[in-house]
Motif scaffolding. Structure first.
Motif, PDB file in Angstrom:
ATOM      1  N   CYS A  44      34.101  19.050  80.098  1.00 47.70           N
ATOM      2  CA  CYS A  44      35.175  19.148  81.091  1.00 47.70           C
ATOM      3  C   CYS A  44      34.692  19.026  82.531  1.00 47.70           C
ATOM      4  O   CYS A  44      35.514  18.970  83.441  1.00 47.70           O
ATOM      5  CB  CYS A  44      35.920  20.469  80.961  1.00 47.70           C
ATOM      6  SG  CYS A  44      36.866  20.604  79.464  1.00 47.70           S
ATOM      7  N   THR A  94      32.179  17.132  85.346  1.00 46.55           N
ATOM      8  CA  THR A  94      31.205  16.099  85.703  1.00 46.55           C
ATOM      9  C   THR A  94      30.164  16.698  86.637  1.00 46.55           C
ATOM     10  O   THR A  94      30.369  17.754  87.231  1.00 46.55           O
ATOM     11  CB  THR A  94      31.901  14.950  86.450  1.00 46.55           C
ATOM     12  OG1 THR A  94      32.672  15.524  87.504  1.00 46.55           O
ATOM     13  CG2 THR A  94      32.796  14.172  85.518  1.00 46.55           C
ATOM     14  N   ARG A 106      34.347  15.735  99.413  1.00 52.19           N
ATOM     15  CA  ARG A 106      34.981  16.852  98.698  1.00 52.19           C
ATOM     16  C   ARG A 106      34.000  17.549  97.761  1.00 52.19           C
ATOM     17  O   ARG A 106      33.936  18.775  97.716  1.00 52.19           O
ATOM     18  CB  ARG A 106      36.177  16.365  97.895  1.00 52.19           C
ATOM     19  CG  ARG A 106      36.691  17.457  96.969  1.00 52.19           C
ATOM     20  CD  ARG A 106      37.804  16.975  96.098  1.00 52.19           C
ATOM     21  NE  ARG A 106      39.077  17.076  96.779  1.00 52.19           N
ATOM     22  CZ  ARG A 106      40.219  16.652  96.266  1.00 52.19           C
ATOM     23  NH1 ARG A 106      40.219  16.066  95.097  1.00 52.19           N
ATOM     24  NH2 ARG A 106      41.332  16.801  96.919  1.00 52.19           N
ATOM     25  N   TRP A 107      33.230  16.773  97.000  1.00 52.74           N
ATOM     26  CA  TRP A 107      32.376  17.387  95.981  1.00 52.74           C
ATOM     27  C   TRP A 107      30.913  17.436  96.391  1.00 52.74           C
ATOM     28  O   TRP A 107      30.056  17.711  95.549  1.00 52.74           O
ATOM     29  CB  TRP A 107      32.517  16.641  94.652  1.00 52.74           C
ATOM     30  CG  TRP A 107      33.911  16.699  94.084  1.00 52.74           C
ATOM     31  CD1 TRP A 107      34.693  15.633  93.791  1.00 52.74           C
ATOM     32  CD2 TRP A 107      34.669  17.862  93.731  1.00 52.74           C
ATOM     33  NE1 TRP A 107      35.899  16.052  93.287  1.00 52.74           N
ATOM     34  CE2 TRP A 107      35.912  17.416  93.237  1.00 52.74           C
ATOM     35  CE3 TRP A 107      34.425  19.234  93.789  1.00 52.74           C
ATOM     36  CZ2 TRP A 107      36.903  18.290  92.799  1.00 52.74           C
ATOM     37  CZ3 TRP A 107      35.421  20.102  93.364  1.00 52.74           C
ATOM     38  CH2 TRP A 107      36.643  19.636  92.876  1.00 52.74           C
ATOM     39  N   GLN A 145      34.320  13.715  81.840  1.00 53.19           N
ATOM     40  CA  GLN A 145      35.686  14.181  82.066  1.00 53.19           C
ATOM     41  C   GLN A 145      35.684  15.184  83.208  1.00 53.19           C
ATOM     42  O   GLN A 145      34.779  16.019  83.296  1.00 53.19           O
ATOM     43  CB  GLN A 145      36.220  14.873  80.805  1.00 53.19           C
ATOM     44  CG  GLN A 145      36.514  13.931  79.655  1.00 53.19           C
ATOM     45  CD  GLN A 145      37.750  13.094  79.917  1.00 53.19           C
ATOM     46  OE1 GLN A 145      38.830  13.588  80.146  1.00 53.19           O
ATOM     47  NE2 GLN A 145      37.572  11.778  79.921  1.00 53.19           N
ATOM     48  N   ARG A 146      36.677  15.039  84.088  1.00 51.45           N
ATOM     49  CA  ARG A 146      36.761  15.991  85.209  1.00 51.45           C
ATOM     50  C   ARG A 146      38.022  16.825  85.046  1.00 51.45           C
ATOM     51  O   ARG A 146      38.914  16.796  85.889  1.00 51.45           O
ATOM     52  CB  ARG A 146      36.728  15.230  86.540  1.00 51.45           C
ATOM     53  CG  ARG A 146      36.440  16.114  87.727  1.00 51.45           C
ATOM     54  CD  ARG A 146      36.271  15.307  88.987  1.00 51.45           C
ATOM     55  NE  ARG A 146      34.913  14.795  89.148  1.00 51.45           N
ATOM     56  CZ  ARG A 146      34.572  13.894  90.069  1.00 51.45           C
ATOM     57  NH1 ARG A 146      35.470  13.417  90.887  1.00 51.45           N
ATOM     58  NH2 ARG A 146      33.319  13.484  90.146  1.00 51.45           N
ATOM     59  N   VAL A 147      38.088  17.572  83.927  1.00 50.85           N
ATOM     60  CA  VAL A 147      39.214  18.481  83.723  1.00 50.85           C
ATOM     61  C   VAL A 147      39.112  19.601  84.748  1.00 50.85           C
ATOM     62  O   VAL A 147      40.087  20.001  85.363  1.00 50.85           O
ATOM     63  CB  VAL A 147      39.199  19.049  82.289  1.00 50.85           C
ATOM     64  CG1 VAL A 147      40.395  19.970  82.091  1.00 50.85           C
ATOM     65  CG2 VAL A 147      39.209  17.924  81.279  1.00 50.85           C
ATOM     66  N   GLY A 148      37.897  20.106  84.912  1.00 55.68           N
ATOM     67  CA  GLY A 148      37.631  21.094  85.953  1.00 55.68           C
ATOM     68  C   GLY A 148      36.876  20.417  87.089  1.00 55.68           C
ATOM     69  O   GLY A 148      36.580  19.227  87.015  1.00 55.68           O
ATOM     70  N   PRO A 149      36.555  21.156  88.155  1.00 53.47           N
ATOM     71  CA  PRO A 149      35.891  20.553  89.313  1.00 53.47           C
ATOM     72  C   PRO A 149      34.522  19.966  88.963  1.00 53.47           C
ATOM     73  O   PRO A 149      33.892  20.361  87.994  1.00 53.47           O
ATOM     74  CB  PRO A 149      35.723  21.736  90.273  1.00 53.47           C
ATOM     75  CG  PRO A 149      36.671  22.762  89.812  1.00 53.47           C
ATOM     76  CD  PRO A 149      36.841  22.573  88.345  1.00 53.47           C
TER      77      PRO A 149
END
Lengths: 470, 344
Positions: free
Chosen positions: B68, B70, B80-81, B102-106
């Motif tokens: 979840c 990256t 941002r990241w 997958q970037r489900v979370g940050p």
């Protein structure tokens, strides 16, 4: 069908085996592989459903470490890739090699032992992932104590296929044999490379990601895809009883497929020198050429004979698979463009695309092959009720999953790049609900298929042995 | 004709070509990357992880956090990241590389910069919604144990805010896996700029840098660095440091100009430490301009701050010592009179 090929014909061909002889030699290994692949399919779809529920409700089964999302998700995918698609694909390939070569299967014990070890490898691998031993590389998650078993199991099965090809008594070769030959050559190559450079002597840093991208790309495009294409190229002309429209076109498509497919796989966002992603994007578009040639060839073979397609369940599966092949290749090419990828790369869109390729394309064509081959091997027919139910539910199920994930992925991706990241977490929830429903339908579909298969085996055994199991 | 062998050769060479292009070539380009010292740092990059954080990375892999999250900051993901986009050298210490897809979370490539409080991470792992309302992350309660509460909270228990409703009579104590995972997360940070990933907003150039500083930096690398080292620290017992050295920083430049012109022979002291070695003369190798530049450089690098040396000063000194062939001794140098007032 093979009589009309334009290939070279050798003089002094040995007397070909009859279809009955061929089927008798294949029965054991092919049915064994089919049976286990359907068991895995059902198990995998149950896990996929749990994964989908967890997407809605993080709390669901959260206290069982073995079923935590990060383990369940790769386990479900590995079951679909290795337990079902690869295994059923190998079974189809063995049967095609024997049938098209008009020779009994060579190396039957080797195929049987290989099949058993393949399942042992998958079982150990899946348990390993659930126990927390995953390698952490997408599509190559099986731990070091399982992945090499799969390699050697494949060698045993692959040798049977290759020796059967070498022992062919039909001297003209057909495009399906070429495709299987390519798949059986590429799989040990990519599997050995991944085992060597990700497990035994891990490469440094991002080089591992390069190998994982390369492995996953070729696992789909030069392992599963040629196996499915081989089945489609056999089934379509065979069932509607017409020669393939153009063998020449098929050969051109084959060489373009082999030439271009290996270069894809690196997404535009990868933290790598940008030439790699650029090459992969170009490859994704070039691969469209062999995709078009194959689909066009099938279309022209069928011509106006659509009634036959509707009448045959195996062919209907193959047609769905062909459509998914075209669609997934187009979406994959689009997804390799940086402008699209910056929205979709880290979203459910790529999950939906994988489902469309592996299940919608490869899986559907393999279903068609299973429905065609099993009655030949057992002299027993499928029960039409569960078979129709399987067709309907699996088509609906994969449609829901692909629409849910692909559309949901685009929404999620837009929210990810929007001002508040947290909004992307819930943005796609209604569409994930769609996909969850789809995965529930797939469980029912696969249960119908498995029970139908078991019923065939029972009736077949009853017919042979007078009702006794031995 | 043997059809199968043609088929074999065709497939083999087509696939070998792509193997060479997509495995071998990347291996030659990035597979042999080495750790580097970035220009804005004195340490090898990426820094080594502590044993605890290494263990935490294993927990991260084992639980499948990469399913979840990256760890890939793309060009459009900065700022941002992360302060800059990620590049291949950032991952050199990772085994295995856990970039996720997958970037489900940050994205977590820089979570150590954003969230520094270990207790926050522990609360988040125990119950994500308690600190991030709306989060879809599953709770990892199996990384904690419930202990009967004491009168006062144990030191190793997680501190929850008073409004958070815990089961009564218990306190939540992280297992070693949870602590290791938090150590790993806190260490996920990229702050150094690299050649491949320069600072997108570089600080404005320092207008106080003397004009011949850059030329001196170049010359220092080719002529002086071998003994005095790139960091100006010298080698203990053999070559004296230049960083912070009394000789270098002296307001009167006549002595160091002479050292560079004719060399220096020991024994001599730098910052109170004695050395017994000989420096070679440079008067026949370097022009007045070059000597001025390199001296300006060493007087203004590694924290040194002293006046610029000009070509005129060097040529004046050169004229005075034209006939001298030998290297200087420390005693002789102490007697040298200043050539001219230092330049402003």
């Amino acid at each position: 069908m093979t009589a009309s090929t334009t290939q070279h014909v050798q003089a002094a061909c040995p007397i070909p085996a009859t279809a009955e002889e061929v089927d008798a030699s294949c029965r054991g290994p092919v049915l064994l592989l089919f049976f286990h692949s359907l068991l895995w399919l059902l198990a995998g779809s149950v896990l996929s459903w749990l994964v989908a529920i967890k997407m809605h409700k993080g709390d669901f089964l959260a206290d069982i470490q073995w079923l935590t999302y990060g383990r369940l998700n790769p386990a479900a995918r590995a079951i679909l890739l290795y337990g079902f698609a690869s295994q059923a694909g190998m079974a189809v390939a063995l049967w095609l090699m024997a049938r098209l070569g008009r020779t009994p299967l060579v190396g039957k014990p080797s195929a049987l032992v290989g099949g058993m070890f393949w399942n042992l490898g998958v079982l150990l691998g899946v348990l390993g992932i659930l126990a927390g031993d995953s390698t952490g590389h997408d599509w190559f998650e099986f731990p070091r104590y399982a992945a090499p078993i799969l390699f050697f199991a494949f060698l045993a099965i692959g040798c049977a296929g290759m020796f059967t090809f070498a022992a062919r008594r039909e001297c003209t070769t057909y495009i399906s044999q070429w495709l299987i030959f390519a798949a059986f050559l590429v799989f040990p190559w990519i599997d050995a490379t991944a085992n060597a450079l990700l497990i035994c002597h891990p490469a440094r840093g991002m080089m591992q990601a390069v190998i994982a991208y390369w492995f996953a790309n070729n696992f789909l495009l030069l392992w599963l895809t040629p196996l499915a294409l081989a089945a489609a190229f056999y089934l379509i002309p065979k069932i509607i009883n017409r020669p393939l429209y153009s063998h020449y076109l098929a050969a051109v498509g084959f060489w373009l497929l082999v030439l271009f497919s290996g270069w894809g796989g690196v997404p535009p966002g990868a933290r790598l020198p940008s030439w790699m992603a650029a090459v992969s994007t170009a490859a994704s578009f070039l691969v469209l050429v062999p995709v078009f040639t194959a689909v066009m060839n099938w279309r022209l073979t069928i011509g106006k004979d659509c009634a036959n397609v509707k009448a045959s369940l195996p062919l209907r599966f193959v047609m769905i698979g062909a459509g998914a092949y075209l669609l997934s290749s187009l979406l994959a090419a689009g997804n390799s463009l940086p402008i699209v990828s910056r929205t979709t790369e880290f979203t459910l869109f790529s999950v939906g695309l994988t489902q469309l390729s592996v299940y919608g394309f490869v899986g559907m064509i393999l279903f068609g092959a299973i429905y065609y081959i099993v009655p030949q091997l057992t002299n027993t027919d499928w029960k039409p009720g569960p078979a129709k139910m399987h067709f309907l539910l699996s088509v609906l199920g994969i449609l829901f999953i692909v629409i849910g994930f692909c559309v949901g992925g685009v929404i999620q991706g837009n929210a990810q790049n929007g001002p508040e990241f947290i909004k992307s977490v819930k943005a796609a929830t209604p569409l994930i609900g769609f996909a969850t429903l789809g995965s529930l339908l797939l469980i029912l579909a696969h249960a119908a298929l498995l029970s139908n298969f078991i019923s065939i085996m029972r009736r077949c055994c009853a017919a042979c042995c007078g009702g006794r199991t031995k | 004709m043997n059809y199968a062998s043609l088929l074999f050769l065709g497939i083999f060479f087509s696939f070998a070509l792509s193997w060479a292009g997509m495995v071998l070539l990347p291996q030659l380009q990035i597979g042999r990357q080495q750790l580097v010292v970035p220009h804005d740092s004195k340490q090898l990059y990426p820094p080594a992880r502590t044993g605890m954080a290494e263990h935490g990375r294993e927990v991260y892999r084992s639980l499948g956090c990469q399913a979840c999250h990256t760890q890939q900051v793309r060009e459009n993901d900065a700022p941002r990241w992360g302060v800059r986009h990620g590049v291949a050298p950032d991952y050199l210490r990772d085994q295995p590389v856990l970039i996720g897809s997958q970037r489900v979370g940050p994205d977590l490539a820089n979570v150590g910069l954003r969230l520094t409080d270990a207790n926050w991470h522990l609360m988040h792992l125990y119950d994500p919604q308690s600190v991030v309302p709306g989060s879809s992350m599953p709770p990892y309660r199996f990384l904690f144990e419930e202990r009967p509460a004491r009168l006062t909270k144990s030191d190793d228990a997680v501190s929850f805010p008073p409004e958070y409703k815990l089961p009564t009579g218990v306190e939540i104590v992280p297992k070693p896996e949870a602590l290791a995972l938090v150590a790993y997360l806190q260490g996920l940070r990229v702050t150094n700029y690299l050649y491949e990933a320069p600072n997108p907003n570089p600080p404005p150039p320092d207008t106080n840098v003397p004009p011949n500083f850059a030329r001196g930096q170049e010359l220092y690398g080719t002529t002086c660095g071998a003994c005095h080292q790139a960091n100006g620290e010298g080698l203990a017992g053999q070559f004296p440091p230049l960083a912070g050295a009394d000789w270098v920083l002296a307001e009167d430049t006549s002595k160091i100009i002479r050292i560079v012109l004719n060399g220096l022979t020991g024994p001599f002291e730098v910052n109170g430490v004695s050395y017994n070695n000989t420096m070679v003369p440079w008067k026949d190798v370097l022009s007045d301009d070059d000597i001025a530049a390199v001296l300006t450089y060493v007087r203004n690098e590694w924290g040194n701050k002293a006046s610029m040396v000009t070509a005129e000063q060097v040529s004046a000194a050169r004229a005075k010592v034209q006939d001298r062939a030998d290297a200087w001794t420390a005693e002789e140098l102490q007697k040298v009179e200043p050539d001219a007032p230092p330049a402003k």
